[in-house]
Design a protein around this motif. Structure first.
Motif, PDB file in Angstrom:
ATOM      1  N   MET A   1       0.778  -1.220   0.093  1.00  0.00           N
ATOM      2  CA  MET A   1      -0.179   0.119  -0.058  1.00  0.00           C
ATOM      3  C   MET A   1       0.918   1.291  -0.090  1.00  0.00           C
ATOM      4  SD  MET A   1      -3.237   0.915   2.577  1.00  0.00           S
ATOM      5  CE  MET A   1      -3.254   2.619   3.141  1.00  0.00           C
ATOM      6  N   ASN A   2       1.841   1.362   0.920  1.00  0.00           N
ATOM      7  CA  ASN A   2       2.711   2.271   0.859  1.00  0.00           C
ATOM      8  C   ASN A   2       3.510   2.597  -0.499  1.00  0.00           C
ATOM      9  OD1 ASN A   2       1.884   3.079   3.426  1.00  0.00           O
ATOM     10  ND2 ASN A   2       3.621   1.858   4.505  1.00  0.00           N
ATOM     11  N   HIS A   3       3.815   1.463  -0.933  1.00  0.00           N
ATOM     12  CA  HIS A   3       4.733   1.624  -2.317  1.00  0.00           C
ATOM     13  C   HIS A   3       3.626   2.112  -3.445  1.00  0.00           C
ATOM     14  CE1 HIS A   3       7.209   0.452  -5.627  1.00  0.00           C
ATOM     15  NE2 HIS A   3       6.182  -0.246  -6.343  1.00  0.00           N
ATOM     16  N   LEU A   4       2.300   1.684  -3.544  1.00  0.00           N
ATOM     17  CA  LEU A   4       1.350   2.362  -4.423  1.00  0.00           C
ATOM     18  C   LEU A   4       1.204   3.697  -4.121  1.00  0.00           C
ATOM     19  CD1 LEU A   4      -0.355   2.085  -6.610  1.00  0.00           C
ATOM     20  CD2 LEU A   4      -2.102   1.318  -5.155  1.00  0.00           C
ATOM     21  N   LEU A   5       1.102   4.127  -2.963  1.00  0.00           N
ATOM     22  CA  LEU A   5       0.939   5.748  -2.545  1.00  0.00           C
ATOM     23  C   LEU A   5       2.222   6.307  -2.719  1.00  0.00           C
ATOM     24  CD1 LEU A   5      -0.740   6.094   0.959  1.00  0.00           C
ATOM     25  CD2 LEU A   5      -1.309   7.160  -1.209  1.00  0.00           C
ATOM     26  N   SER A   6       3.459   5.958  -2.621  1.00  0.00           N
ATOM     27  CA  SER A   6       4.466   6.604  -3.074  1.00  0.00           C
ATOM     28  C   SER A   6       4.755   6.610  -4.492  1.00  0.00           C
ATOM     29  CB  SER A   6       5.921   5.593  -2.548  1.00  0.00           C
ATOM     30  OG  SER A   6       5.702   5.918  -1.025  1.00  0.00           O
ATOM     31  N   PHE A   7       4.291   5.898  -5.449  1.00  0.00           N
ATOM     32  CA  PHE A   7       4.245   5.773  -6.623  1.00  0.00           C
ATOM     33  C   PHE A   7       3.198   6.855  -7.229  1.00  0.00           C
ATOM     34  CE2 PHE A   7       2.114   4.483 -10.583  1.00  0.00           C
ATOM     35  CZ  PHE A   7       3.404   4.473 -11.588  1.00  0.00           C
ATOM     36  N   CYS A 116     -10.101   7.850 -15.327  1.00  0.00           N
ATOM     37  CA  CYS A 116      -9.905   6.412 -15.312  1.00  0.00           C
ATOM     38  C   CYS A 116      -8.660   5.928 -14.753  1.00  0.00           C
ATOM     39  CB  CYS A 116      -9.934   6.100 -16.936  1.00  0.00           C
ATOM     40  SG  CYS A 116     -11.550   6.055 -17.460  1.00  0.00           S
ATOM     41  N   TYR A 117      -7.533   6.693 -14.859  1.00  0.00           N
ATOM     42  CA  TYR A 117      -6.411   6.068 -14.264  1.00  0.00           C
ATOM     43  C   TYR A 117      -6.482   6.309 -12.868  1.00  0.00           C
ATOM     44  CZ  TYR A 117      -1.417   5.826 -13.411  1.00  0.00           C
ATOM     45  OH  TYR A 117      -0.175   5.277 -12.536  1.00  0.00           O
ATOM     46  N   LEU A 118      -6.620   7.632 -12.362  1.00  0.00           N
ATOM     47  CA  LEU A 118      -7.194   7.774 -11.101  1.00  0.00           C
ATOM     48  C   LEU A 118      -8.059   6.962 -10.413  1.00  0.00           C
ATOM     49  CD1 LEU A 118      -6.730   9.699  -8.597  1.00  0.00           C
ATOM     50  CD2 LEU A 118      -8.796  11.145  -9.355  1.00  0.00           C
ATOM     51  N   LYS A 119      -9.087   6.615 -10.822  1.00  0.00           N
ATOM     52  CA  LYS A 119     -10.189   5.638 -10.354  1.00  0.00           C
ATOM     53  C   LYS A 119      -9.645   4.414 -10.065  1.00  0.00           C
ATOM     54  CE  LYS A 119     -15.096   4.630 -10.864  1.00  0.00           C
ATOM     55  NZ  LYS A 119     -16.356   4.647 -11.534  1.00  0.00           N
ATOM     56  N   ASN A 120      -9.010   3.894 -11.279  1.00  0.00           N
ATOM     57  CA  ASN A 120      -8.401   2.561 -11.232  1.00  0.00           C
ATOM     58  C   ASN A 120      -7.224   2.413 -10.108  1.00  0.00           C
ATOM     59  OD1 ASN A 120      -9.884   1.474 -13.311  1.00  0.00           O
ATOM     60  ND2 ASN A 120      -8.379   2.051 -14.820  1.00  0.00           N
ATOM     61  N   LYS A 121      -6.316   3.398  -9.812  1.00  0.00           N
ATOM     62  CA  LYS A 121      -5.377   3.487  -8.810  1.00  0.00           C
ATOM     63  C   LYS A 121      -5.846   3.466  -7.468  1.00  0.00           C
ATOM     64  CE  LYS A 121      -1.885   2.371 -11.392  1.00  0.00           C
ATOM     65  NZ  LYS A 121      -1.407   1.179 -11.290  1.00  0.00           N
ATOM     66  N   LEU A 122      -6.947   4.373  -7.427  1.00  0.00           N
ATOM     67  CA  LEU A 122      -7.486   4.593  -5.999  1.00  0.00           C
ATOM     68  C   LEU A 122      -8.288   3.254  -5.582  1.00  0.00           C
ATOM     69  CD1 LEU A 122      -8.474   8.334  -5.651  1.00  0.00           C
ATOM     70  CD2 LEU A 122      -6.327   7.016  -4.767  1.00  0.00           C
ATOM     71  N   HIS A 123      -9.120   2.644  -6.336  1.00  0.00           N
ATOM     72  CA  HIS A 123      -9.643   1.433  -6.317  1.00  0.00           C
ATOM     73  C   HIS A 123      -8.607   0.392  -5.862  1.00  0.00           C
ATOM     74  CE1 HIS A 123     -12.916  -1.583  -6.772  1.00  0.00           C
ATOM     75  NE2 HIS A 123     -11.934  -2.374  -7.581  1.00  0.00           N
ATOM     76  N   GLU A 124      -7.474   0.258  -6.281  1.00  0.00           N
ATOM     77  CA  GLU A 124      -6.452  -0.803  -6.241  1.00  0.00           C
ATOM     78  C   GLU A 124      -5.980  -0.404  -4.742  1.00  0.00           C
ATOM     79  OE1 GLU A 124      -2.053  -1.675  -7.783  1.00  0.00           O
ATOM     80  OE2 GLU A 124      -3.364  -0.574  -9.246  1.00  0.00           O
ATOM     81  N   LEU A 125      -5.937   1.008  -4.249  1.00  0.00           N
ATOM     82  CA  LEU A 125      -5.264   1.314  -3.020  1.00  0.00           C
ATOM     83  C   LEU A 125      -6.350   0.923  -2.085  1.00  0.00           C
ATOM     84  CD1 LEU A 125      -2.947   3.022  -1.726  1.00  0.00           C
ATOM     85  CD2 LEU A 125      -4.503   4.809  -1.761  1.00  0.00           C
TER      86      LEU A 125
END
Length: 145
Positions: A1-7, A116-125
Motif C-alpha cells: 500500500m505504501n509503495h502504491l501511494l509513493s508511486f 480513469c487512471y485515478l479511479k483505477n489506482k485509488l480502487h487498487e489502493l
C-alpha cells in the motif's frame, strides 16, 4: 500500500491533500477516505457527462458553462488531492477561455483518461487497504496442548 501511494505521489497523481484526508479517518469512521472518494467519483462522472454534452452542441458552444463545470471539477479534485486531475482542469479551462473547441476536445480526452487512471489506482489502493484491515482483524484461536 505504501509503495502504491509513493508511486502515485511521485507521478504527481496525488498531493499532500490526500494525506490530510487520510488523517481524518479513524476508528469511528474507518471508511471515511473511500466514502469521500466515491462521492468524488460519482460527481465527477456527472461533470464529465455534462462537459461532453456541452461540447457536442452544434449551434452554440457555451464556454462559460463549461468553465463553471471545470471550476467545480477543479475544486473537488483539489479537495481529495487529485493533483493531475486539477492540472488537466486548468488546461481545459484555458481552452474554454480561448473559445478553442478543438482544444476543449483534447482537454476532455485528457481529463477522461486521467479520471480513469485515478479511479483505477485509488480502487487498487482501497482494495489493498481492505485486505490489510481484514488480515489485521483475523484472530486465530489458541490451541491448548
Amino acid at each position: 500500500m505504501n509503495h502504491l501511494l509513493s508511486f502515485l505521489f511521485h507521478q504527481g497523481v496525488l498531493d499532500e491533500q490526500f494525506l490530510h484526508l487520510q488523517q481524518l479517518q479513524d476508528e469511528t469512521s474507518p471508511n471515511f477516505v473511500s466514502e469521500v472518494v466515491n462521492i468524488y467519483f460519482h460527481e465527477s462522472e456527472k461533470l464529465l457527462r455534462n462537459l461532453r454534452t456541452l461540447l457536442m452542441e452544434r449551434e452554440y458552444l457555451d464556454y462559460k458553462k463549461m468553465g463553471i463545470h471545470l471550476n467545480q471539477f477543479m475544486g473537488s479534485s483539489s479537495s481529495i488531492g487529485a493533483k493531475r486531475m486539477s492540472n488537466v482542469c486548468v488546461a481545459f479551462r484555458v481552452a474554454t477561455e480561448q473559445n478553442n473547441r478543438a482544444g476543449c476536445f483534447r482537454a476532455l480526452e485528457m481529463l477522461e483518461h486521467e479520471y480513469c487512471y485515478l479511479k483505477n489506482k485509488l480502487h487498487e489502493l482501497f482494495q489493498i487497504e481492505q485486505q490489510r484491515a481484514l488480515a489485521a482483524g483475523v484472530r486465530y484461536p489458541v490451541q491448548n496442548e
